[in-house]
Motif scaffolding. Structure first.
Motif, PDB file in Angstrom:
ATOM      1  N   GLU A 121       0.856  -1.195   0.000  1.00  0.00           N
ATOM      2  CA  GLU A 121       0.000   0.000   0.000  1.00  0.00           C
ATOM      3  C   GLU A 121       0.887   1.239   0.000  1.00  0.00           C
ATOM      4  OE1 GLU A 121      -3.450   2.316   2.615  1.00  0.00           O
ATOM      5  OE2 GLU A 121      -2.269   0.709   3.518  1.00  0.00           O
ATOM      6  N   VAL A 168      -3.112   3.488  -2.816  1.00  0.00           N
ATOM      7  CA  VAL A 168      -3.124   2.424  -3.826  1.00  0.00           C
ATOM      8  C   VAL A 168      -2.638   1.126  -3.181  1.00  0.00           C
ATOM      9  CG1 VAL A 168      -2.239   1.622  -6.042  1.00  0.00           C
ATOM     10  CG2 VAL A 168      -2.773   4.044  -5.719  1.00  0.00           C
ATOM     11  N   VAL A 204      -1.895  -3.067  -3.755  1.00  0.00           N
ATOM     12  CA  VAL A 204      -1.563  -3.993  -4.837  1.00  0.00           C
ATOM     13  C   VAL A 204      -1.240  -5.374  -4.276  1.00  0.00           C
ATOM     14  CG1 VAL A 204       0.053  -4.498  -6.720  1.00  0.00           C
ATOM     15  CG2 VAL A 204      -0.665  -2.134  -6.297  1.00  0.00           C
ATOM     16  N   LEU A 261       2.757  -1.432  -8.697  1.00  0.00           N
ATOM     17  CA  LEU A 261       2.207  -0.196  -8.123  1.00  0.00           C
ATOM     18  C   LEU A 261       2.772   1.026  -8.838  1.00  0.00           C
ATOM     19  CD1 LEU A 261       1.621   0.483  -4.349  1.00  0.00           C
ATOM     20  CD2 LEU A 261       2.433   2.283  -5.844  1.00  0.00           C
ATOM     21  N   TYR A 274       1.231   1.316 -12.260  1.00  0.00           N
ATOM     22  CA  TYR A 274      -0.136   1.839 -12.183  1.00  0.00           C
ATOM     23  C   TYR A 274      -0.119   3.355 -11.998  1.00  0.00           C
ATOM     24  CZ  TYR A 274      -4.919   2.591 -10.598  1.00  0.00           C
ATOM     25  OH  TYR A 274      -6.207   3.054 -10.459  1.00  0.00           O
ATOM     26  N   ARG A 275       0.799   3.849 -11.190  1.00  0.00           N
ATOM     27  CA  ARG A 275       0.903   5.307 -11.010  1.00  0.00           C
ATOM     28  C   ARG A 275       1.276   5.982 -12.331  1.00  0.00           C
ATOM     29  NH1 ARG A 275      -0.283   6.702  -6.325  1.00  0.00           N
ATOM     30  NH2 ARG A 275       0.401   5.746  -4.377  1.00  0.00           N
ATOM     31  N   VAL A 333      -5.229  -4.254  -8.396  1.00  0.00           N
ATOM     32  CA  VAL A 333      -4.948  -2.944  -7.816  1.00  0.00           C
ATOM     33  C   VAL A 333      -6.251  -2.355  -7.310  1.00  0.00           C
ATOM     34  CG1 VAL A 333      -4.095  -0.612  -8.250  1.00  0.00           C
ATOM     35  CG2 VAL A 333      -3.024  -2.554  -9.412  1.00  0.00           C
ATOM     36  N   TRP A 334      -6.233  -1.828  -6.092  1.00  0.00           N
ATOM     37  CA  TRP A 334      -7.377  -1.125  -5.517  1.00  0.00           C
ATOM     38  C   TRP A 334      -6.950   0.318  -5.239  1.00  0.00           C
ATOM     39  CZ3 TRP A 334     -12.180  -0.172  -4.808  1.00  0.00           C
ATOM     40  CH2 TRP A 334     -12.681   0.466  -3.679  1.00  0.00           C
ATOM     41  N   ASN A 335      -7.620   1.252  -5.931  1.00  0.00           N
ATOM     42  CA  ASN A 335      -7.362   2.679  -5.735  1.00  0.00           C
ATOM     43  C   ASN A 335      -8.387   3.215  -4.747  1.00  0.00           C
ATOM     44  OD1 ASN A 335      -7.109   5.507  -5.961  1.00  0.00           O
ATOM     45  ND2 ASN A 335      -6.393   5.339  -8.066  1.00  0.00           N
ATOM     46  N   ARG A 336      -7.951   3.422  -3.519  1.00  0.00           N
ATOM     47  CA  ARG A 336      -8.871   3.859  -2.468  1.00  0.00           C
ATOM     48  C   ARG A 336      -9.467   5.235  -2.753  1.00  0.00           C
ATOM     49  NH1 ARG A 336      -5.722   3.898   2.923  1.00  0.00           N
ATOM     50  NH2 ARG A 336      -7.776   4.566   3.682  1.00  0.00           N
ATOM     51  N   LYS A 337      -8.708   6.096  -3.390  1.00  0.00           N
ATOM     52  CA  LYS A 337      -9.179   7.468  -3.621  1.00  0.00           C
ATOM     53  C   LYS A 337     -10.282   7.514  -4.669  1.00  0.00           C
ATOM     54  CE  LYS A 337      -4.742   9.549  -2.338  1.00  0.00           C
ATOM     55  NZ  LYS A 337      -3.595  10.380  -2.794  1.00  0.00           N
TER      56      LYS A 337
END
Length: 392
Positions: A68, A72, A74, A107, A110-111, A129-133
């Motif tokens: 994390e 983000v 992963v 990660l 992905y960025r 990938v989980w994008n919390r935002k």
């Protein structure tokens, strides 16, 4: 190989499973790893991974199971290659990876490229990938589908896991059978479509990416397609041969671990001897005193598969011994009921017992990484039509 798991609930509904249920879902995939586990859960999402201890080497899955950073999260089941090339490409985007493990590199990718990141990765991989935002999920697989990835959309909850059984272990996943898909498998159409033996569960196809934003349905798009061939830009034979040799040596060098043993399933054809020679040459060029192990199947002299003398000549050229396995010792069936009960899908490969025997042969020489020549016949016979069919 590793087991990865993600459960993602819409902000206005759905319930994230407890860590206890998450561990139960990982347990359903324990054949993919159970010695190291990590579970991350927050804000309507659960991300988890499990891995065998031997695969925590940085050349393979790495120590980082769930990563994390700044919203983000992963998890990866991956071995990534050409990492220097990837880091240079990331640098041009102004992104610096947190480290060198696959999860940290994914990660960073992905960025840099968002949902298009899978197209920038080289290797055998499945990731999520989980994008919390943004509350967005992204998951992808490599072009050849070496690492599996399945999913189910259960109302406002999306479940992603390495195996069908991992998804099925979610308490809300129905177990209704997909009889049409089972019939297709029985008819030999086992590689058709996205379906599995269960109506609720589908696969992310090889070379595809899954994306989903909060409250929406899953979207799938292809991030890789076979490159164009016969474009008229022919090169002289000698120049093409030299380029192919250089590519094979570099590819083998990327896949040989920095430490420990590696092996090649060596036949007497054109493909695996080329890989074997390329790997040995790669070790020589980097001043490495190790040699690849040769693991080979021995057939009787009157059998069409008999290539023992050719195999021995290749091994002698590099001064290595052959770990011989006798085809007569390979069972045609081995505990079929037991294996069927453990199998995620009804399909069983015709060469399953053959591959299992070769894998045990590789372990007998302490190798965890094995190279082979699958696909080489199509490459060296210049049959791009057949190769394209296999890729599709």
């Amino acid at each position: 190989m590793s087991a990865i798991l993600g459960v993602f609930c819409d902000a206005d509904g759905g319930r994230v499973p407890s860590e206890t249920i998450g561990r139960r879902m990982l347990e359903a995939m324990r054949a993919r790893g159970d010695e190291r586990t990590a579970i991350w859960t927050r804000d309507g999402a659960l991300v988890a991974a499990a891995r065998h201890g031997w695969e925590c080497d940085v050349d393979l899955g790495g120590e980082a199971l769930v990563v994390e950073d700044d919203g983000v999260v992963v998890a990866t089941d991956a071995a990534l290659y050409y990492r220097d090339d990837l880091r240079r490409a990331l640098g041009r985007r102004g992104v610096t990876p947190l480290g060198d493990t696959p999860a940290q590199l994914v990660l960073a990718a992905y960025r840099a490229w968002g949902d298009d990141c899978a197209d920038r990765l080289e290797g055998d991989f499945a990731f999520l990938v989980w994008n919390r935002k943004t509350r967005r999920v992204c998951a992808g697989r490599d072009l050849s589908g070496k690492r599996p990835l399945c999913y189910a959309q259960l109302g406002g909850t999306l479940v992603i896991a390495s195996t069908v059984n991992g998804v099925l272990a979610h308490p809300e996943c129905p177990a209704e059978l997909n009889l049409a898909a089972i019939a297709a498998t029985a008819a030999g159409m086992f590689a058709v479509g996205h379906e599995t033996a269960y109506r609720a569960i589908q696969v992310v196809p090889a070379g595809w990416t899954l994306g989903r934003r909060d409250g929406a349905r899953v979207e799938l798009f292809r991030h890789w397609a076979p490159p164009a061939v016969n474009d008229g830009q022919a090169v002289p034979f000698e120049e093409g041969a030299a380029e192919l040799r250089e590519l094979l040596v570099r590819a083998a060098a990327e896949r040989i671990p920095a430490r420990g043993a590696a092996a090649v399933w060596l036949s007497g054809g054109w493909d695996s001897p080329a890989v074997f020679g390329a790997g040995q040459q790669a070790l020589v060029e980097r001043g490495d005193t190790r040699r690849l192990h040769a693991v080979s199947m021995s057939y009787p002299p009157d059998d069409p598969g008999h290539e023992d003398e050719l195999i021995q000549l290749v091994a002698d050229r590099w001064g290595v011994d052959v770990r011989w396995l006798r085809i007569g010792d390979v069972p045609f069936f081995d505990r079929p009921q037991e294996r069927a009960a453990r199998r995620d899908e009804p399909f069983a490969h015709a060469f399953e017992m053959w591959h299992r025997t070769l894998a045990r042969g590789a372990r007998s020489v302490d190798a965890r990484v094995v190279l082979d020549g699958m696909g080489g016949d199509q490459l060296f016979q210049v049959s791009d039509v057949y190769l394209a069919d296999l890729l599709r």
